[in-house]
Design a protein around this motif. Structure first.
Motif, PDB file in Angstrom:
ATOM      1  N   PRO A 115       0.716  -1.129  -0.085  1.00 19.15           N
ATOM      2  CA  PRO A 115       0.040   0.000   0.070  1.00 19.15           C
ATOM      3  C   PRO A 115       0.878   1.050   0.161  1.00 19.15           C
ATOM      4  CG  PRO A 115      -0.674  -1.645   1.633  1.00 19.15           C
ATOM      5  CD  PRO A 115       0.327  -2.168   1.305  1.00 19.15           C
ATOM      6  N   SER A 116       0.547   2.329  -0.759  1.00 16.29           N
ATOM      7  CA  SER A 116       0.901   3.485  -0.905  1.00 16.29           C
ATOM      8  C   SER A 116       0.758   4.291   0.137  1.00 16.29           C
ATOM      9  CB  SER A 116       0.747   4.256  -2.224  1.00 16.29           C
ATOM     10  OG  SER A 116       1.204   3.391  -3.344  1.00 16.29           O
ATOM     11  N   VAL A 117       1.824   5.184   0.628  1.00 19.08           N
ATOM     12  CA  VAL A 117       1.522   6.093   1.649  1.00 19.08           C
ATOM     13  C   VAL A 117       0.707   7.477   1.208  1.00 19.08           C
ATOM     14  CG1 VAL A 117       2.703   7.709   3.388  1.00 19.08           C
ATOM     15  CG2 VAL A 117       3.590   5.392   3.058  1.00 19.08           C
ATOM     16  N   ILE A 118      -0.334   8.003   1.613  1.00 16.16           N
ATOM     17  CA  ILE A 118      -1.346   8.591   1.001  1.00 16.16           C
ATOM     18  C   ILE A 118      -1.106  10.012   2.001  1.00 16.16           C
ATOM     19  CG2 ILE A 118      -3.636   9.408   0.465  1.00 16.16           C
ATOM     20  CD1 ILE A 118      -3.903   6.702  -0.326  1.00 16.16           C
ATOM     21  N   THR A 119      -1.017  10.885   1.398  1.00 14.48           N
ATOM     22  CA  THR A 119      -0.984  12.527   2.166  1.00 14.48           C
ATOM     23  C   THR A 119      -2.199  13.234   1.700  1.00 14.48           C
ATOM     24  OG1 THR A 119       0.581  13.403   0.562  1.00 14.48           O
ATOM     25  CG2 THR A 119       1.514  12.238   2.720  1.00 14.48           C
ATOM     26  N   TYR A 120      -2.698  13.918   2.454  1.00 20.73           N
ATOM     27  CA  TYR A 120      -4.017  14.948   2.147  1.00 20.73           C
ATOM     28  C   TYR A 120      -3.465  16.461   2.466  1.00 20.73           C
ATOM     29  CZ  TYR A 120      -6.283  10.366   3.374  1.00 20.73           C
ATOM     30  OH  TYR A 120      -6.663   9.095   3.274  1.00 20.73           O
ATOM     31  N   SER A 121      -4.425  17.019   1.538  1.00 20.17           N
ATOM     32  CA  SER A 121      -4.068  18.622   1.585  1.00 20.17           C
ATOM     33  C   SER A 121      -5.194  19.216   1.226  1.00 20.17           C
ATOM     34  CB  SER A 121      -2.779  18.833   0.724  1.00 20.17           C
ATOM     35  OG  SER A 121      -2.920  18.555  -0.609  1.00 20.17           O
ATOM     36  N   ILE A 122      -5.603  20.422   1.251  1.00 19.41           N
ATOM     37  CA  ILE A 122      -6.654  21.124   1.023  1.00 19.41           C
ATOM     38  C   ILE A 122      -6.086  22.168   0.078  1.00 19.41           C
ATOM     39  CG2 ILE A 122      -8.266  23.064   1.488  1.00 19.41           C
ATOM     40  CD1 ILE A 122      -8.316  21.925   4.297  1.00 19.41           C
ATOM     41  N   VAL A 123      -6.511  21.941  -1.331  1.00 21.16           N
ATOM     42  CA  VAL A 123      -5.995  22.733  -2.526  1.00 21.16           C
ATOM     43  C   VAL A 123      -6.833  23.668  -2.886  1.00 21.16           C
ATOM     44  CG1 VAL A 123      -4.845  20.632  -3.563  1.00 21.16           C
ATOM     45  CG2 VAL A 123      -7.260  21.053  -4.151  1.00 21.16           C
ATOM     46  N   ALA A 124      -8.214  23.930  -2.370  1.00 22.91           N
ATOM     47  CA  ALA A 124      -9.049  25.062  -2.786  1.00 22.91           C
ATOM     48  C   ALA A 124     -10.075  25.143  -1.852  1.00 22.91           C
ATOM     49  CB  ALA A 124      -9.543  24.835  -4.331  1.00 22.91           C
ATOM     50  N   GLY A 125     -10.843  26.497  -1.725  1.00 24.81           N
ATOM     51  CA  GLY A 125     -11.823  26.510  -0.885  1.00 24.81           C
ATOM     52  C   GLY A 125     -11.435  26.813   0.837  1.00 24.81           C
ATOM     53  N   SER A 156      -5.257  17.040   8.356  1.00 30.85           N
ATOM     54  CA  SER A 156      -3.949  16.134   9.013  1.00 30.85           C
ATOM     55  C   SER A 156      -3.185  15.356   7.641  1.00 30.85           C
ATOM     56  CB  SER A 156      -4.325  15.186   9.781  1.00 30.85           C
ATOM     57  OG  SER A 156      -3.197  14.142  10.183  1.00 30.85           O
ATOM     58  N   PRO A 157      -2.106  15.581   7.327  1.00 31.60           N
ATOM     59  CA  PRO A 157      -1.512  14.970   6.099  1.00 31.60           C
ATOM     60  C   PRO A 157      -1.486  13.490   6.044  1.00 31.60           C
ATOM     61  CG  PRO A 157      -0.046  16.921   7.061  1.00 31.60           C
ATOM     62  CD  PRO A 157      -1.079  16.415   7.908  1.00 31.60           C
ATOM     63  N   THR A 158      -1.611  12.955   7.283  1.00 33.06           N
ATOM     64  CA  THR A 158      -1.354  11.576   7.357  1.00 33.06           C
ATOM     65  C   THR A 158      -2.690  10.999   7.573  1.00 33.06           C
ATOM     66  OG1 THR A 158      -0.731  11.592   9.709  1.00 33.06           O
ATOM     67  CG2 THR A 158       1.077  11.688   8.053  1.00 33.06           C
ATOM     68  N   LYS A 159      -3.673  11.659   8.326  1.00 35.59           N
ATOM     69  CA  LYS A 159      -4.810  10.888   9.083  1.00 35.59           C
ATOM     70  C   LYS A 159      -5.985  11.606   8.166  1.00 35.59           C
ATOM     71  CE  LYS A 159      -3.180  10.067  13.660  1.00 35.59           C
ATOM     72  NZ  LYS A 159      -3.339  10.248  15.100  1.00 35.59           N
ATOM     73  N   GLY A 160      -5.886  12.564   7.639  1.00 35.81           N
ATOM     74  CA  GLY A 160      -7.269  12.834   6.905  1.00 35.81           C
ATOM     75  C   GLY A 160      -8.229  13.644   7.813  1.00 35.81           C
ATOM     76  N   ASP A 161      -7.703  14.213   9.134  1.00 28.43           N
ATOM     77  CA  ASP A 161      -8.655  14.759   9.880  1.00 28.43           C
ATOM     78  C   ASP A 161      -8.977  16.187   9.597  1.00 28.43           C
ATOM     79  OD1 ASP A 161      -9.620  12.653  11.578  1.00 28.43           O
ATOM     80  OD2 ASP A 161      -7.920  12.708  12.793  1.00 28.43           O
ATOM     81  N   VAL A 162     -10.112  16.947   9.325  1.00 28.81           N
ATOM     82  CA  VAL A 162     -10.188  18.191   9.326  1.00 28.81           C
ATOM     83  C   VAL A 162     -10.464  18.837  10.362  1.00 28.81           C
ATOM     84  CG1 VAL A 162     -11.609  19.881   7.566  1.00 28.81           C
ATOM     85  CG2 VAL A 162     -11.234  17.541   7.004  1.00 28.81           C
TER      86      VAL A 162
END
Length: 824
Positions: A467-477, A490-496
């Motif tokens: 499994p790939s390591v997935i990172t999250y980010s807000i790109v708009a809005g 959170s870049p690793t957990k996806g918590d907003v």
């Protein structure tokens, strides 16, 4: 109706046992009727009243004219909590109109009841958790009660358990538990018994909690391993396994490490697999001298340091035939005289060649394959020695030699064994894009949520393996006028989470674009954050501070000085405001109208002032007015909803015996503070400022002198009249108020504050101080009131002048004793 004896057997007294079920007979009676009543009743026997009131009894017919009082079971009689005696009034009426009313007294008798458990044991099975290695101590307190307040006894079953219960109901452990040896759970039946043997039983579950108190140990017994040299990285050497007694019921969570300094091997911290990480060359130092490698493996039951064990293993490195023989030099030049006899030794090649493999079986080599032009003139004595000899004599003059002087020979030096190793490794390729669990997400968030709170989570996965390591980010809005982005993920957990306070009145919805990336491929999802409205805005009222004066004789119901407060609230209806005075409203003289249901309200005088009787003593009222936005809420909602409050401060001065109502206009002062910092080198700046200030002060003084001269020329002093001293008036231009009233003063009274006499008009209420030698006048008078300032800066008393009798008559000064006293 006529009162006669119809109820036979009443009045009477009867008893009934507590907890009696419905339908239990309490008392039996009969009804006697006149023959004229045709043996029928207009109203059957009925309980018309009881003392105390209850519905626990009813009357049933037994047949004919016999009846009985029975229990209804609603409510069930309880000797301990209910009255112990009930007086039941029974009424009956026959068809002739005769009535009878009698009382049946029912006494409730006590019945021994079982003890009852209280607290948690009364509603559920209590579970107690005890850490292993805990010394014997009290672990629980049983709470039970007997309805008859009898002394209770406690007992435990089964008996052979490491627990005991005291007479007070306290449960104690009697030993120190070992999770690895003792049972992990105990079920105790706690029985409470009263003196008559009635008892109740409840079950208590005791769980023994495991703690990390045991040292892990190695299951692997082998200590010696053997591998050949030149193994590729990742080659498995050994599988070291250990076990933790604390984790017998679950998979052990142990951590492995190598303590000794080693560049050849590494161990997987989770699995304990020992593998090759560096090149192992048996033919180089230090392995050339010592082929054994010692490794100390440590196992821990906690990554931050817990219980540990160590084991030393030895790895023997076997030599392989991985080096070809080498000769130095590889080109030889040798001279030999012609006609040299056959068998002459020319060169021993072994002295110049070697194989660096350590194992003798791997460093053997042979000399073979002698070739070249006219190589038959030479030969190798043996493949092992590599001695080159001449097989026959060479004569240069012999035409057979063709004048050849140089022979080029080739000898193959061959190792008896050589192994080539080929390793193929499959490299993973990133083929799939990340995929969110939902195409879009929607979170509902109240606007008063704390900054830093998590409002939701997004999740994405892809099908690549591993499994790939997935990172999250807000790109708009997610931006507002004040903040570029008020959300963080959170870049690793996806918590907003939120970074700034939300405001429903500004923005009701935020739409974010969230991106998931596996470092090569990306995917996006839409996140909608709905801001839920909450009453978080407080009423803002204008003006929020006001100061004015009112006369002491102001009529009740008057809108004081026409004052009106206007309130606004960004998140509340104008009808939601309530007004009330929380502080300063002594004797409740003031009120607001309307007091609720409007965003505007007026200040009203609710009751007259009474200083003469001493009821009122304050002349200055400082009112703290509170405005809440809960008028439209019900009483139940007010306890749960958020309510905001605004404040208004009012300062009211009551003027005693006023002759003129002074309207006060609220004002404000703007204070501007500026601070200049000058460099020490700029000495001329303060010099210029000081010089300019002196010139400005001189100019202002000159202008003041001119103004005083102009005033003296425009307002000459009045001449004396009748020998009285002249009156000097100093008028304050900013607060001067002159009022002329033509008033007839037809009454007089004494001022309760100063004790002086004053005259007043019975219709208008106008007043003036009475002169000590002047009788009551019934002619119009003229009052002149001015505000003067004495040397101390305080406001002087008011003075009154007599009316003008003649056009040419000059204004006279009032005697000193007629001047009003200073304000209280």
């Amino acid at each position: 109706g006529r009162r006669t004896q119809l109820l036979k057997g009443l009045p009477a007294t009867s008893t009934v046992e507590e907890n009696a079920a419905a339908g239990v007979s309490v008392y039996t009676f009969s009804v006697t009727i006149s023959p004229l009543s045709s043996e029928s009743l207009a109203i059957l026997p009925t309980i018309v009243n009881s003392n105390p009131l209850t519905k626990a009894f009813d009357i049933e017919s037994k047949g004919g004219l016999e009846y009985r009082v029975v229990t209804t079971g609603n409510p069930v009689l309880d000797y301990e909590t209910m009255p112990k005696r009930f007086d039941l009034q029974i009424f009956v009426e026959d068809t002739t109109g005769r009535t009878d009313l009698n009382i049946l007294t029912v006494q409730v008798t006590d019945k021994n009841e079982r003890p009852v458990f209280r607290g948690n044991m009364a509603i559920q099975t209590v579970t107690i958790y005890v850490l292993e290695r805990t010394p014997p101590e009290r672990i629980y307190q049983v709470d039970a009660d007997d309805p008859e307040n009898a002394e209770l006894k406690y007992s435990l079953l089964p008996a052979p358990v490491p627990f005991m219960v005291l007479e007070s109901g306290a449960i104690f452990s009697t030993k120190e538990f070992d999770y690895e040896k003792d049972p992990h759970c105990y079920f105790l039946n706690v029985t409470v018994t009263d003196p008559d043997g009635l008892n109740s039983t409840k079950t208590v579950t005791i769980n023994i909690i495991n703690i990390n108190d045991e040292r892990p140990y190695f299951i692997t017994k082998q200590r010696l391993y053997r591998i050949p040299e030149e193994q590729s990285p990742g080659t498995l050497v050994a599988n070291i396994t250990a076990k933790d007694p604390d984790d017998e019921d679950s998979r052990s969570r142990l951590f492995y490490s190598i303590q000794s300094s080693n560049r050849y091997f590494s161990i997987n911290p989770s699995t304990g697999v020992l593998q090759v990480t560096g090149r192992i060359d048996r033919d180089a130092l230090p392995l050339q001298l010592h082929a054994n490698i010692s490794v100390i493996v440590r196992v821990e039951d906690s990554p931050s340091g817990g219980h540990t064990s160590e084991m030393e293993i030895t790895i023997i490195i076997d030599d392989i035939n991985d080096n070809p023989p080498e000769c130095n030099p590889s080109t030889f030049r040798k001279e030999a005289n012609e006609n040299t006899t056959a068998g002459t030794f020319l060169l021993e090649l072994r002295n110049y060649c070697k194989d660096i493999d350590v194992d003798p079986s791997n460093n053997r080599f042979n000399f073979t394959g002698l070739s070249g032009f006219r190589s038959n003139n030479f030969a190798l004595e043996s493949p092992v020695s590599g001695r080159l000899v001449m097989t026959e004599s060479i004569d240069l003059e012999n035409p057979a030699n063709l004048g050849v002087e140089v022979y080029s020979l080739t000898v193959r030096v061959q190792d008896i064994a050589y192994i080539i190793h080929i390793y193929i490794r499959i490299k993973p390729v990133n083929e799939f894009f990340p995929v969110f669990s939902n195409l879009s997400y929607e979170f509902n968030v109240p606007e008063i949520i704390k900054v830093g709170s998590s409002i939701g989570r997004v999740n994405a996965r892809d099908k690549d393996w591993p499994p790939s390591v997935i990172t999250y980010s807000i790109v708009a809005g997610g931006g507002t006028r004040d903040y570029t982005n008020i959300f963080w993920i959170s870049p690793t957990k996806g918590d907003v989470k939120i970074l700034a306070r939300l405001d429903y009145e500004t923005t009701q919805k935020h739409i974010l674009t969230v991106q998931a990336s596996d470092q090569e491929k990306t995917a996006t999802a839409s996140v909608t954050v709905n801001v839920l409205e909450v009453n978080d805005e407080e009423p803002i009222c204008s003006p929020n501070f006001y100061s004015f004066q009112i006369p002491v004789s102001l009529a009740v119901g008057t809108n004081i000085n026409g004052f009106r407060v206007e309130c606004q609230d960004r998140d509340s209806d104008p009808r939601s405001f309530r007004y009330f005075i929380d502080e300063g409203n002594v004797n409740n003289h003031f009120t607001f109208s309307p007091s609720a249901g409007s965003n505007t309200s007026r200040l009203i005088l609710a009751s007259r002032f009474d200083y003469e009787s001493g009821l009122d003593r304050n002349w200055i009222y400082r009112l703290h007015v509170y405005i809440t936005d809960d008028n439209l809420l019900s009483a139940r909602d007010k306890t749960t909803h958020l309510i905001k409050t605004g404040t208004v401060t009012l300062s009211i001065r009551v003027i005693p015996n006023p002759t003129t109502v002074i309207a006060t206009t609220p004002g404000f002062t703007i204070v501007t503070k500026r601070e200049n910092l000058y460099s020490e080198s700029a000495w001329y700046v303060p010099f210029v400022i000081t010089l300019g200030s002196l010139l400005l002060l001189g100019l202002l003084g000159y202008l003041g002198f001119l103004l005083a001269t102009w005033v003296r020329s425009r307002c000459p002093p009045a001449g004396k009249a009748d020998g009285a001293p002249r009156i000097h008036f100093t008028f304050c231009l900013s607060s001067q108020t002159m009022t002329k009233l033509n008033t007839v003063f037809d009454g007089e009274a004494r001022d309760p504050v100063t004790g002086k006499m004053y005259e007043f008009n019975t219709r208008s209420g106008a007043r003036r101080w009475k002169k000590s030698n002047e009788p009551l006048q019934l002619v119009p008078a003229v009052q002149v009131t001015s505000s003067a300032t004495d040397e101390s800066g305080q406001r002087a008393d008011r003075a009154e002048a007599p009316r003008k009798k003649e056009p040419s008559e000059k204004r006279k000064e009032l005697p000193a004793e007629t001047k009003p006293a200073a304000k209280p």
